[in-house]
Design an enzyme around this catalytic site. Sequence first.
Site, mmCIF file in Angstrom:
data_model
loop_
_atom_site.group_PDB
_atom_site.id
_atom_site.type_symbol
_atom_site.label_atom_id
_atom_site.label_comp_id
_atom_site.label_asym_id
_atom_site.label_seq_id
_atom_site.Cartn_x
_atom_site.Cartn_y
_atom_site.Cartn_z
ATOM 1 N N LEU A 83 0.839 -1.203 0.000
ATOM 2 C CA LEU A 83 0.000 0.000 0.000
ATOM 3 C C LEU A 83 0.869 1.246 0.000
ATOM 4 O O LEU A 83 1.944 1.258 0.602
ATOM 5 C CB LEU A 83 -0.855 0.026 1.274
ATOM 6 C CG LEU A 83 -1.934 -1.038 1.408
ATOM 7 C CD1 LEU A 83 -2.517 -1.022 2.814
ATOM 8 C CD2 LEU A 83 -3.036 -0.781 0.396
ATOM 9 N N GLU A 114 -10.623 1.305 7.418
ATOM 10 C CA GLU A 114 -10.350 0.149 8.286
ATOM 11 C C GLU A 114 -9.075 0.383 9.086
ATOM 12 O O GLU A 114 -8.077 0.831 8.516
ATOM 13 C CB GLU A 114 -10.097 -1.108 7.426
ATOM 14 C CG GLU A 114 -11.235 -1.465 6.530
ATOM 15 C CD GLU A 114 -10.818 -2.330 5.348
ATOM 16 O OE1 GLU A 114 -9.640 -2.751 5.270
ATOM 17 O OE2 GLU A 114 -11.673 -2.579 4.492
ATOM 18 N N LYS A 116 -5.556 -0.327 10.427
ATOM 19 C CA LYS A 116 -4.518 -1.137 9.788
ATOM 20 C C LYS A 116 -3.844 -1.970 10.873
ATOM 21 O O LYS A 116 -3.056 -1.448 11.675
ATOM 22 C CB LYS A 116 -3.508 -0.234 9.072
ATOM 23 C CG LYS A 116 -2.494 -1.008 8.282
ATOM 24 C CD LYS A 116 -1.650 -0.085 7.434
ATOM 25 C CE LYS A 116 -0.689 -0.883 6.575
ATOM 26 N NZ LYS A 116 0.161 -1.774 7.346
ATOM 27 N N ASP A 118 -1.456 -4.402 12.943
ATOM 28 C CA ASP A 118 -0.013 -4.606 12.896
ATOM 29 C C ASP A 118 0.270 -6.099 13.072
ATOM 30 O O ASP A 118 0.529 -6.580 14.168
ATOM 31 C CB ASP A 118 0.629 -3.797 14.031
ATOM 32 C CG ASP A 118 2.054 -3.435 13.711
ATOM 33 O OD1 ASP A 118 2.522 -3.792 12.614
ATOM 34 O OD2 ASP A 118 2.696 -2.798 14.559
ATOM 35 N N TYR A 224 -8.268 -11.265 10.894
ATOM 36 C CA TYR A 224 -9.369 -10.434 10.422
ATOM 37 C C TYR A 224 -9.263 -10.358 8.903
ATOM 38 O O TYR A 224 -8.176 -10.055 8.374
ATOM 39 C CB TYR A 224 -9.295 -9.004 10.978
ATOM 40 C CG TYR A 224 -9.867 -8.836 12.382
ATOM 41 C CD1 TYR A 224 -10.786 -9.737 12.916
ATOM 42 C CD2 TYR A 224 -9.486 -7.744 13.176
ATOM 43 C CE1 TYR A 224 -11.305 -9.568 14.194
ATOM 44 C CE2 TYR A 224 -10.006 -7.570 14.455
ATOM 45 C CZ TYR A 224 -10.917 -8.489 14.958
ATOM 46 O OH TYR A 224 -11.424 -8.321 16.216
ATOM 47 N N LYS A 317 -0.509 6.492 8.174
ATOM 48 C CA LYS A 317 0.234 5.905 9.307
ATOM 49 C C LYS A 317 0.191 6.770 10.563
ATOM 50 O O LYS A 317 0.246 7.999 10.478
ATOM 51 C CB LYS A 317 1.702 5.711 8.901
ATOM 52 C CG LYS A 317 1.916 4.661 7.824
ATOM 53 C CD LYS A 317 1.482 3.304 8.319
ATOM 54 C CE LYS A 317 2.111 2.128 7.660
ATOM 55 N NZ LYS A 317 3.454 1.850 7.850
ATOM 56 N N CYS A 411 19.570 -2.981 48.795
ATOM 57 C CA CYS A 411 18.413 -2.177 48.386
ATOM 58 C C CYS A 411 18.787 -0.691 48.330
ATOM 59 O O CYS A 411 19.306 -0.146 49.313
ATOM 60 C CB CYS A 411 17.280 -2.400 49.382
ATOM 61 S SG CYS A 411 15.878 -1.325 49.109
ATOM 62 N N CYS A 414 16.625 1.013 51.373
ATOM 63 C CA CYS A 414 16.824 0.776 52.811
ATOM 64 C C CYS A 414 18.126 0.041 53.115
ATOM 65 O O CYS A 414 18.410 -0.247 54.266
ATOM 66 C CB CYS A 414 15.650 -0.004 53.384
ATOM 67 S SG CYS A 414 15.632 -1.733 52.877
ATOM 68 N N CYS A 429 14.179 -6.689 47.433
ATOM 69 C CA CYS A 429 14.733 -6.216 48.697
ATOM 70 C C CYS A 429 14.204 -7.141 49.782
ATOM 71 O O CYS A 429 13.014 -7.456 49.813
ATOM 72 C CB CYS A 429 14.256 -4.787 48.927
ATOM 73 S SG CYS A 429 14.376 -4.303 50.651
ATOM 74 N N CYS A 435 11.654 -1.534 54.872
ATOM 75 C CA CYS A 435 11.955 -0.748 53.681
ATOM 76 C C CYS A 435 10.847 0.284 53.430
ATOM 77 O O CYS A 435 9.676 -0.076 53.310
ATOM 78 C CB CYS A 435 12.064 -1.692 52.479
ATOM 79 S SG CYS A 435 12.451 -0.816 50.975
#
Length: 673
Positions: A83, A114, A116, A118, A224, A317, A411, A414, A429, A435
Amino acid sequence: MSDNPAKQHNELKQQLENYAYQYYVLDDPSVPDIQYDRLMQSLIALERQYPELKTPDSPSQKVGGAVLSKFDSIVHEMPMLSLDNGFEDADLVSFEQRILDRLNLDAEVEFACEPKLDGLAASIMYADGILSFAATRGDGQTGEDITVNVKTIANVPLRLVGEDLPQRLEVRGEVFMPKQGFEALNQAQRDKGAKPFVNPRNAAAGSLRQLDSSITASRPLRFYAYSVGILEGGAISALQTHSQRLESLGKMGLPLCKETAVVTGAQACIAYFNKIGEMRDSLSYDIDGVVFKTNSLALQSRLGFVSKAPRWALAQKFPAQEEMTILRAIEFQVGRTGAVTPVARLEPVFVGGVTVSNATLHNQDEMQRLGVMIGDTVIIRRAGDVIPQVVSVVLDKRPDDAKQIEFPSHCPVCDSHVEKPHGEAVARCSGGLVCPAQRKEAIKHFASRKAMDVDGLGDKLVEQLVEQGLISHPADLFHLSLPQLTALERFGDKSAVNLLRALDDAKNTTLAKFLYALGIREVGEATARNLAMHFLTLDNLLQADIEALLEVQDVGEIVASHIHEFLHEQANLAVIQKLRDAGVNWPDIELASPDEQPFVGKTVVLTGTLSQMGRSEAKAKLQDLGAKVSGSVSAKTDLLIAGEKAGSKLAKAAELGIETWDEQAFVDYLATL
Ligand code: 5U1
């Protein structure tokens, strides 16, 4: 059901086709999945017994099974074109103008619009209504034969329905993976340590091009239809417009995108494009634009083609959802469950319509899998309202001074140590009780009904207390004062007094509830109970090594490592000591004699509605008697206790000959103890 196998086969086939049509095409399922699965199993069993019944349109092909050594080639009788693309509103205006000029018209043009999708273009040929073969687009002239795989796609009919079907009908459309299915597939990939897919398109492509069709069958692909290629005969041949053709495909049982429209003029196309753009995030599938097609088939043939694209169609697009940028730094964030997530700080980049400067790397395993380094050029994907993510590294662009990234051992919030049990992707952690990142959740859990059961201390109040700095770990709860509480917004004297009393009452608990209240990962009520019954005292548990923990019923390596890590984190131990100092206590556990625990070694399942006691009360009673309470019936089940409206578990127990009691029998039994 008939006892004539051919008739039986036909009935099963029709039922399955009907259910699949209702489910996948009409989006209106009429039976639960399990019933569909059972019918499918019956059909497969019947075909195994009578192989001659297995026709090319049998729904059994939906489960796959054929394994190819390679894909054969299929030459498209009618080339599959690409297209032309448009990017701005002006491109749509000039598209319409080109059509008008070429046709020498001055009215507005009617367009079929419609989304498009992906995914991957595919061609499916139906001969006299039966799916005969399917091919990928390939280079537009020659594609690959993916017939067995396409047959496994749930919403692709193997047989068309209706009157006056064409002798030959080539349906073209998109094979794609809905977003939800993609997320679930990637989660499953991560859970088993396999590489996740970069995006739904790649996942769809990888799933469709499998030589083992049972793998394709297990992937959540959908199709589809969006146009017709070869067409010979049938009522559809007499139609005048593209939209009528689509409608006719729908009536034959082919799945169509529901968000299509027919509009007149370029301005209406622009409005449709904007509307779909606004809906994009909430659609169940990924799209990368909108396709506009001249609706009249007569005008389409007058317009014809230029090089490899039709003059009568345009793909408008959306902005790209993937872009390249540079990774400047990594920051480690700690979530409310303690998960340490690497977050990429990026050179800002415009992607999916917004400027992105942070993206997630998910977890430690994913970071290592990507092998990303500071200074790398990375590909960022931002789809919908999902957090932008780093999906790959462009190794060719790695600079000489790229820096390795160290995952933190402590961590960042803490300083408790970070643990990553073997086989888990996420590092966490271990300072669950202290903490700050995990504070609110830890205290909410601590106070909850099945844990310390502090009456009147709801989630909102915990949040308020933490935000006001009145508590920072569970032990602080027991030092709250009346003036502190009454000073809180919308908290009266009576509520404050009641809460202090509830906190005082909550200090008298059981070891099992206390262990559960600590919020150790994967230590639920049952495990806490098993730990308490096994070690009897907290001190015994604190001294247990991994080996000793593994001896506890239902404790495997991962749970043992969570418990060990948690109880060896000094900060957690300090809070536990503070809780005991504040008066939290529990009675000694006395080991029951064997006659007090008549259910030791027995597995019991509860099902249905119990009217004389709650499910959890019944479960606790059974556990007190030594039983292991399981959620599902299997050959290992010793007893099923079935309340009102018991369903499949009761049937399964009967099938396996498992002893079954009703609720009254259980109550009567308890009365004898
Ligand atoms: N929705 C839609 N996508 N798509 C892709 N329609 C559509 N039509 C196409 C392509 C390649 O080609 C037709 C113009 C046949």
